[in-house]
Design a protein around this motif. Sequence first.
Motif, short mmCIF file in Angstrom:
data_model
loop_
_atom_site.label_atom_id
_atom_site.label_comp_id
_atom_site.label_asym_id
_atom_site.label_seq_id
_atom_site.Cartn_x
_atom_site.Cartn_y
_atom_site.Cartn_z
N ILE A 243 0.77 -1.22 0.09
CA ILE A 243 0.10 0.09 0.10
C ILE A 243 0.99 1.29 -0.01
CG2 ILE A 243 -1.83 -1.25 1.09
CD1 ILE A 243 -1.04 0.34 3.73
N ILE A 245 3.33 4.09 -1.28
CA ILE A 245 3.34 4.85 -2.50
C ILE A 245 4.77 5.48 -2.40
CG2 ILE A 245 2.90 6.57 -4.14
CD1 ILE A 245 -0.14 6.38 -3.27
N LYS A 255 3.68 7.66 2.48
CA LYS A 255 2.39 8.00 1.65
C LYS A 255 1.61 6.73 1.21
CE LYS A 255 2.09 11.37 -1.55
NZ LYS A 255 2.18 12.19 -2.62
N ASP A 257 -1.69 4.56 -0.47
CA ASP A 257 -2.59 4.26 -1.37
C ASP A 257 -3.95 4.20 -0.76
OD1 ASP A 257 -4.62 3.37 -3.25
OD2 ASP A 257 -2.71 3.16 -5.00
N LYS A 259 -6.97 3.46 -1.93
CA LYS A 259 -7.83 2.59 -2.54
C LYS A 259 -7.63 1.21 -2.45
CE LYS A 259 -9.52 1.27 -7.26
NZ LYS A 259 -9.30 1.46 -8.78
N LYS A 260 -6.28 0.83 -2.11
CA LYS A 260 -5.55 -0.09 -1.94
C LYS A 260 -5.81 -0.73 -0.18
CE LYS A 260 -2.10 -0.78 -5.12
NZ LYS A 260 -0.50 -0.87 -5.34
N THR A 310 -6.31 11.27 -2.84
CA THR A 310 -6.30 9.70 -3.19
C THR A 310 -5.16 8.93 -2.27
OG1 THR A 310 -4.52 9.71 -4.77
CG2 THR A 310 -6.93 9.93 -5.39
N THR A 311 -4.77 9.66 -1.21
CA THR A 311 -3.97 9.16 -0.34
C THR A 311 -3.84 9.54 1.16
OG1 THR A 311 -2.13 10.90 -0.74
CG2 THR A 311 -1.93 8.99 -2.24
#
Length: 321
Positions: A243, A245, A255, A257, A259-260, A310-311
């Motif tokens: 997860i 980034i 950082k 993710d 969505k994950k 998104t993060t």
Amino acid sequence: MFYKQHFLKIINQKFYLKNKIIYVSVSSGLDSMVLLDVLIQIFNLTICVIHCNFNLRGTDSDKDELFIQEFCLKHKILFKSKNLNLNLNFNPNLNPIQRNFSIQMMARKFRYDWFKYLLNNSYCDYIALGHNLDDSIETFFINLIRGTGIKGLIGINHFQKKIIRPLSFFSKKEIISYAQENHIKWREDNSNYDHKYLRNRIRFFLKPILDYKFSNGFKKSIKYLDYESVCSKTHIDYIYNSITIEKNKSPFFFKIDIKKLLILYPINTYLFKIFNIYGFSNPKDLKKILNSKSGKKFFSKNYCLIREKTTLVVVESILST
């Protein structure tokens, strides 16, 4: 000399102590005096005895220290002691149970702070403590009562950083047999029988079970739980990396993710496992920031968690400086 050979064989298999300098924490009780006697038998091992006197039992505390000093003098062993008075400066509004718990926690903190100091400032490879298998089983039940995960059910680790517990593979019954066989002298702490302490109540409850030769089953269960814990950590490390980034050590920056992160199940467990090390231990708060708008911030003692589009970003917090 069955028990001496048995103890030495297991300890030499589990720990590589040749040419090491070991500080042995000794209280004058049965477990620590047996531990000291066992370690004395190991060749090419340098020993120093350390003792904390918290002055909690009146003259008995001083007699414990004198008992250990005389033993060390007789066997030409270096002795270091730390003297503190924990009976001072306690809140008078605490009830007896709260006070006893506070004293126990403070004693433990001072003791481990001193261990840390000795490890960092002395020529010492390890500090050896006298916890045994029964202690680990008692800890299993204490943590179970209070609420815990797999890590809490493992009991007491036999090797944790530079703290070693060579007796953690032996039951109390085996330790008593060792002491009887080798004529070990020790001093009894009557507080071990005081039922105002949770551990003593657990011990009293478990004694008939452990005396009925169930300790081998507990030993296997704790070993299997330890394996489960290792597997769990390996999995969490894999998820953590999947997860991530971007991550930087100095200045700290992490950082993630979103969505994950959101597809993980059960989400509360993963949120705790991933963010607890940064001081964010409440999954409900973490879920709130996941559901919030971009720009939302959440602070722990040393870190700040920031919701971006998104993060999620974890940075060191300026509030901690």
